[in-house]
Design a protein around this motif. Structure first.
Motif, PDB file in Angstrom:
ATOM      1  N   ALA A   1       3.967   4.139   1.601  1.00 21.61           N
ATOM      2  CA  ALA A   1       3.151   3.465   0.588  1.00 21.61           C
ATOM      3  C   ALA A   1       3.233   4.179  -0.755  1.00 21.61           C
TER       4      ALA A   1
ATOM      5  N   TRP B   1       2.733  -1.555   8.761  1.00 24.78           N
ATOM      6  CA  TRP B   1       1.363  -2.051   8.726  1.00 24.78           C
ATOM      7  C   TRP B   1       0.441  -1.034   8.048  1.00 24.78           C
ATOM      8  N   VAL B   2       0.596   0.251   8.408  1.00 21.83           N
ATOM      9  CA  VAL B   2      -0.243   1.300   7.798  1.00 21.83           C
ATOM     10  C   VAL B   2       0.028   1.369   6.302  1.00 21.83           C
TER      11      VAL B   2
ATOM     12  N   ALA C   1       1.058  -1.021   4.370  1.00 22.57           N
ATOM     13  CA  ALA C   1       0.473  -2.206   3.727  1.00 22.57           C
ATOM     14  C   ALA C   1      -1.036  -2.048   3.559  1.00 22.57           C
ATOM     15  N   GLN C   2      -1.693  -1.383   4.520  1.00 27.39           N
ATOM     16  CA  GLN C   2      -3.134  -1.155   4.411  1.00 27.39           C
ATOM     17  C   GLN C   2      -3.459  -0.113   3.350  1.00 27.39           C
ATOM     18  N   LEU C   3      -2.592   0.893   3.185  1.00 27.33           N
ATOM     19  CA  LEU C   3      -2.860   1.986   2.246  1.00 27.33           C
ATOM     20  C   LEU C   3      -2.374   1.693   0.833  1.00 27.33           C
ATOM     21  N   TRP C   4      -1.446   0.754   0.682  1.00 32.24           N
ATOM     22  CA  TRP C   4      -0.847   0.484  -0.624  1.00 32.24           C
ATOM     23  C   TRP C   4      -1.877   0.164  -1.702  1.00 32.24           C
TER      24      TRP C   4
END
Length: 112
Positions: free
Chosen positions: A66, A102-103, A105-108
């Motif tokens: 990210a 996925w991680v 995308a959540q942290l971006w």
């Protein structure tokens, strides 16, 4: 017949005593009697700890992905792939997988 049963029982008792001499753990049975059981030997892996380490590694990879972005991350992996055997192993471990994506995308949104 009785002598054979006696010898078998004696062997079991001796085997148990040898195991107890290497270490024992107290155990209270359902009647309240305290007995000692031999300590278990061998490799015992802490499954919960291994899962936490694996999850932490995936979160770390997602954080780096990210932060750097897909293109720069892939460039760094290509650089690692062309290195020594240890660097190639690191490149293999740092590959982008669905969980890492996925991680990331959540942290971006928090990083950009």
């Amino acid at each position: 017949m009785a002598q054979i049963e006696f010898d078998e029982r004696l062997r079991r008792i001796q085997r148990r005593n040898r195991r107890l001499s290497r270490g024992a753990v107290p155990y209270i049975d359902s009647t309240g009697l305290v007995t000692f059981r031999p300590k278990r030997r061998g490799l015992r892996l802490p499954l919960r700890g291994l899962l936490l380490v694996a999850a932490g590694f995936v979160v770390f990879k997602g954080l780096v992905l990210a932060h750097l972005g897909q293109e720069l991350y892939e460039d760094r992996l290509a650089l690692l792939r062309s290195g020594t055997v240890i660097e190639q192993g690191g490149a293999w471990a740092m590959e982008i997988d669905p969980a890492t994506e996925w991680v990331a995308a959540q942290l971006w949104p928090f990083l950009n």
